[in-house]
Structure formats: C-alpha cells, structure tokens
Motif scaffolding. Structure first.
Motif, PDB file in Angstrom:
ATOM      1  N   THR A   1      18.417  36.636 -43.719  1.00 42.10           N
ATOM      2  CA  THR A   1      19.189  36.189 -43.960  1.00 42.10           C
ATOM      3  C   THR A   1      20.591  37.550 -42.714  1.00 42.10           C
ATOM      4  N   ARG A   2      20.456  38.118 -42.955  1.00 36.02           N
ATOM      5  CA  ARG A   2      20.843  38.988 -42.085  1.00 36.02           C
ATOM      6  C   ARG A   2      20.597  39.428 -40.622  1.00 36.02           C
ATOM      7  N   LEU A   3      19.098  38.961 -40.031  1.00 37.95           N
ATOM      8  CA  LEU A   3      18.729  38.950 -39.345  1.00 37.95           C
ATOM      9  C   LEU A   3      19.481  37.855 -38.331  1.00 37.95           C
ATOM     10  N   TYR A   4      19.090  36.629 -38.795  1.00 38.51           N
ATOM     11  CA  TYR A   4      20.122  35.691 -38.052  1.00 38.51           C
ATOM     12  C   TYR A   4      21.329  35.517 -37.283  1.00 38.51           C
ATOM     13  N   GLN A   5      22.448  36.682 -38.624  1.00 42.86           N
ATOM     14  CA  GLN A   5      23.190  36.237 -39.302  1.00 42.86           C
ATOM     15  C   GLN A   5      23.711  37.847 -37.717  1.00 42.86           C
ATOM     16  N   THR A   6      22.602  38.835 -37.591  1.00 38.66           N
ATOM     17  CA  THR A   6      23.197  39.169 -36.963  1.00 38.66           C
ATOM     18  C   THR A   6      22.849  38.847 -35.110  1.00 38.66           C
ATOM     19  N   ILE A   7      22.145  38.047 -35.390  1.00 35.82           N
ATOM     20  CA  ILE A   7      21.205  37.791 -33.593  1.00 35.82           C
ATOM     21  C   ILE A   7      22.554  36.724 -33.588  1.00 35.82           C
TER      22      ILE A   7
END
Ligand code: ACO
Length: 391
Positions: free
Chosen positions: A285-291
């Motif tokens: 979730t954190r990775l997707y939100q950052t991208i």
C-alpha cells in the motif's frame, strides 16, 4: 527406466530463497521462503528429475542483492539410456547473473568483510520514509539507466518469474535510450541495530518497476544519428479504456533519444513485488501510494496504468485509489440521482443503462484527468462508490 517418483523433486519445495547480512561469525539469514511458482524455469510440472534430498538455495545480500546459488543433494541419478539428472546450474544460468555461480565460501567472505556495506545507500533519490510496527522503512526512486540500479535489478529479477504469474525479466541489454524509460522504486528497511561493522543498515522489502509510454505523434522522424530535429506531439484521446499501447504511443525501437523528461507520457506499473516475509504489513500500500503521488506530481505524466494486474494487486490498487479519491472535495459527493430514469427499471439482465443519464459525465471526466487515473479503473471506483451510497 528409473522410478520417476523416487528421483523427482517438487521444484517449489526444493528451492529456498534467503536474504542474508553479515553476522558475528558468518552471514545470518533475515528471511527464508519458497517461490510461488517455478514453471517458467523448470517446466509446467514444476518438477526436477534426477536427485534425492535436493536442496537448492539462492541467497541474496539483503542490501546490494548480490546473489549466490548453492545446490545440495543426497543422491544424484546416474545417466541411463540418455536419461540424466537435470543440470540445475546450467538451467539457472539463463535466469541469474554469472556472479551467482561463484563458490558459496567467496560469497560468505564478501558478505562478512564488505567494508563498503555500512555506508551503502540505495541508488537514486529518497522519496518516502515511514515507520511500521516500530521499524523504519524508506522508498527510493531511480532510473534503470543508472548502472547501480541495473545491477540491483540484474541480481534480483529472477524473483519476478518466481512470484508474478506471467512476469518476465526486464531485458537489461536493451539500448540505453530504451532503458531510460524504466523507473524503479525500491522499498528498504533501514535498521538501527547492526550485527557487525560490515553490516549494512539496509535490507530489501520489495520493489516496483514502472515504464513510460510517450504519448505523442511525431511530425518529423529522426534517427539517432540525425541529431535533434524539433518534434510536435499531441496528447492521446481520453476515451481509451485499454492499458495496451494505443497507436499514438510508441515502443518503436527506432524512436530517437530526445529528452524524455518533457514529452507527455503514460506511466505503467509493470512489476510489483513485496517479499513474502514482508507481505500483509501494508508495504505494498505504501509503495503504491508513493508511486501514485510521484506521478501525480510529475507534470508530463498524463495517466498511471498497470500492466496485467492480478486480483491481489487489484484489491490493493482499489483500496489506495478509492481512499485517495475520498479525500477530494468532489468525489465523495457523487450519488445516484434520487429519481432514476425509467430505463433503469426496464433494464433486463445484461442491458446497460447509459451512465450519462445517471451522473455528471463532464465532472467525472475532469476528476479522472486531474487524478491521472486510467478510464477503466476510474469507472470501477465510481461504481464502488455509488454502490456504497445505496442505503
Ligand atoms: N486498511 C484496510 N485495508 C488495508 C490497509 C488499511 N490501512 N492497508 C492495506 N490494506 C489491505 C489491502 O487492500 C490488502 O487487502 P487484502 O489482503 O484484504 O486483499 C491487504 O491489506 C494487503 O495490503 P498490503 O499489506 O499493503 O499488501 P502487501 O504489502 O502484501 O502487497 C502484493 C500486496 C503486492 C500483492 C504482495 O502480496 C506481493 O508482492 N505478492 C506477490 C507478487 C504479486 O502478486 N505482485 C502483484 C502482481 S501484479 C503486477 O505486478 C502489476
């Protein structure tokens, strides 16, 4: 003929993947897990013939992802009438860089005595730091054209074939201008307690590769040798629902190497992997939100799409996109009209009610554009929201 079962091993069980770092006496394992699939490497049956007590271990240095292969077994089948044991090292040579095949003792030595490890940092730019369960994590973003990034991907990308259905490695020997279209996001844990002076604080959690499709219609074609002739371009039509390249997008290998940073493009998430030992801890979730945030704030990016998402990724993406849209002033206000058009009641299974009769399409279109969401994904989110508003 040998008894097939007696000499066959389940490749998914025989293969162990570990991430290691320097310890007091010898490298210590931070995590170990089995692959989800091995059929791309060992064939449909996911079976390895010719061994008893087979144990294949791929170890990765947790920070720079240096790989090392070790193959151990109790007994190996003697060749009989052309039936022979699978040559495991030879099979894996297509999938792993040469450095993986060095003796394990050399790998251990390198891990234990790497004086550069304690100062090692992921390549590129730090774009996000966060804490989860009292531990520190960082997300780094870098272009594949950077040799340090290319090396990390070369080391680790066998995992794409072992964990993503239909996932294929990035061809790292492509021309530089083609590699320049890839941007990679790495998630690393950054530890504060280190086991030895050659322990790196960084250990990989997961990574995602993204690709840019330039969306232009060049009026003048040039070849790399012809220099930079001015180009004009137009944005793609909005109406497309496909995530495949449109006729206005190009992956043409003859595309000239003009500056990629100013041309409009659609970003596509290609491979997205959180290591099994870190899954279900919200790192995906954190990775997707950052991208998503990265491309939302990249002016030349017009849309974020995803290549062949699986069900688990769809769930994660829906959750992230939906929670994001709920923070906007307009989206939460969308509701079905209180008086529904008569066509809705005449609806037979399989007949579609024109959306224009239910929702303000112009407002929806500008919301979708503003938030750079792909048309089909945006339609899903609107549907999810409208369903949630039905009392
Ligand atoms: N509140 C409620 N739900 C939440 C929250 C929250 N704050 N944060 C996350 N979630 C949900 C997610 O929607 C998801 O829901 P589900 O498990 O009920 O379906 C779940 O929590 C897991 O979310 P994360 O912990 O953030 O996900 P994870 O870090 O495990 O990453 C992923 C998911 C990428 C699918 C990972 O499991 C993985 O790498 N799997 C193997 C490889 C793979 O399948 N990759 C995707 C292929 S598609 C592609 O590459 C384009």
């Amino acid at each position: 003929m040998a008894d097939q079962e007696e000499w066959s091993s389940n490749a998914n069980e025989a293969l162990n993947i570990s991430f290691v770092q320097a310890g007091q006496q010898s490298p210590v394992k931070l995590s170990t897990f089995h692959p989800k699939f091995t059929y791309p490497i060992f064939g449909e049956e996911e079976c390895i013939f010719g061994y008893q007590g087979l144990n294949i271990t791929i170890r990765f240095a947790a920070y720079d992802l240096l790989p090392n292969l070790s193959v151990k077994y109790d007994k190996k089948f003697k060749t009989v009438n052309d039936t022979e044991a699978l040559n495991i090292e030879e099979t894996l040579k297509e999938w792993m860089p040469e450095v993986s095949f060095e003796p394990s003792a050399e790998f251990n030595h390198r891990i234990q005595y790497d004086t550069a490890a304690s100062n090692w940092k992921p390549p590129g730019e730090l774009v996000e730091s966060y804490q989860s369960r009292g531990r520190n994590f960082e997300i780094w973003c870098a272009d594949l054209i950077d040799p340090a990034v290319r090396q990390l991907i070369d080391h680790i990308q066998i995992l794409i074939s072992l964990f993503i259905e239909g996932g294929t490695p990035i061809p790292l020997d492509d021309a530089d201008w083609s590699l320049a279209k890839w941007r990679i996001f790495f998630v690393y844990e950054k530890s504060t307690s280190l086991a030895s002076s050659s322990t790196s604080p960084y250990s990989l959690v997961g990574y995602c590769s993204t690709y840019r499709f330039n969306t232009y219609s060049p009026s003048v074609r040039t070849s790399p040798s012809e220099g930079k002739t001015p180009l004009t371009f137009t944005l793609p039509a909005d109406a497309t629902t496909s995530t495949k390249p449109t006729s206005q997008e190009t992956t043409d290998p003859n595309t000239p190497p003009f500056s990629l940073s100013t041309l409009p493009f659609r970003a596509r998430i290609s491979q997205f992997l959180i290591l099994p030992s870190h899954q279900s801890h919200s790192h995906g979730t954190r990775l997707y939100q950052t991208i998503y945030t990265h491309f939302l704030h990249t002016p030349a990016c017009t849309e974020l799409t995803v290549e062949d998402p699986n069900e688990a990724f769809d769930d994660l993406r829906d959750y992230c996109d939906y929670t994001h849209l709920l923070t906007t002033p307009t989206f939460p206000l969308l509701t079905l009209p209180t008086t529904l058009p008569p066509t809705l009641f005449a609806k037979r299974p399989g007949t579609r009610v024109p959306t224009a009769s239910l929702l303000p399409l112009d407002r929806l279109a500008s919301l979708r554009h503003g938030h750079k969401l792909a048309p089909r994904q945006f339609a899903r989110l609107v549907e999810m929201h409208l369903l949630s508003t039905i009392p």
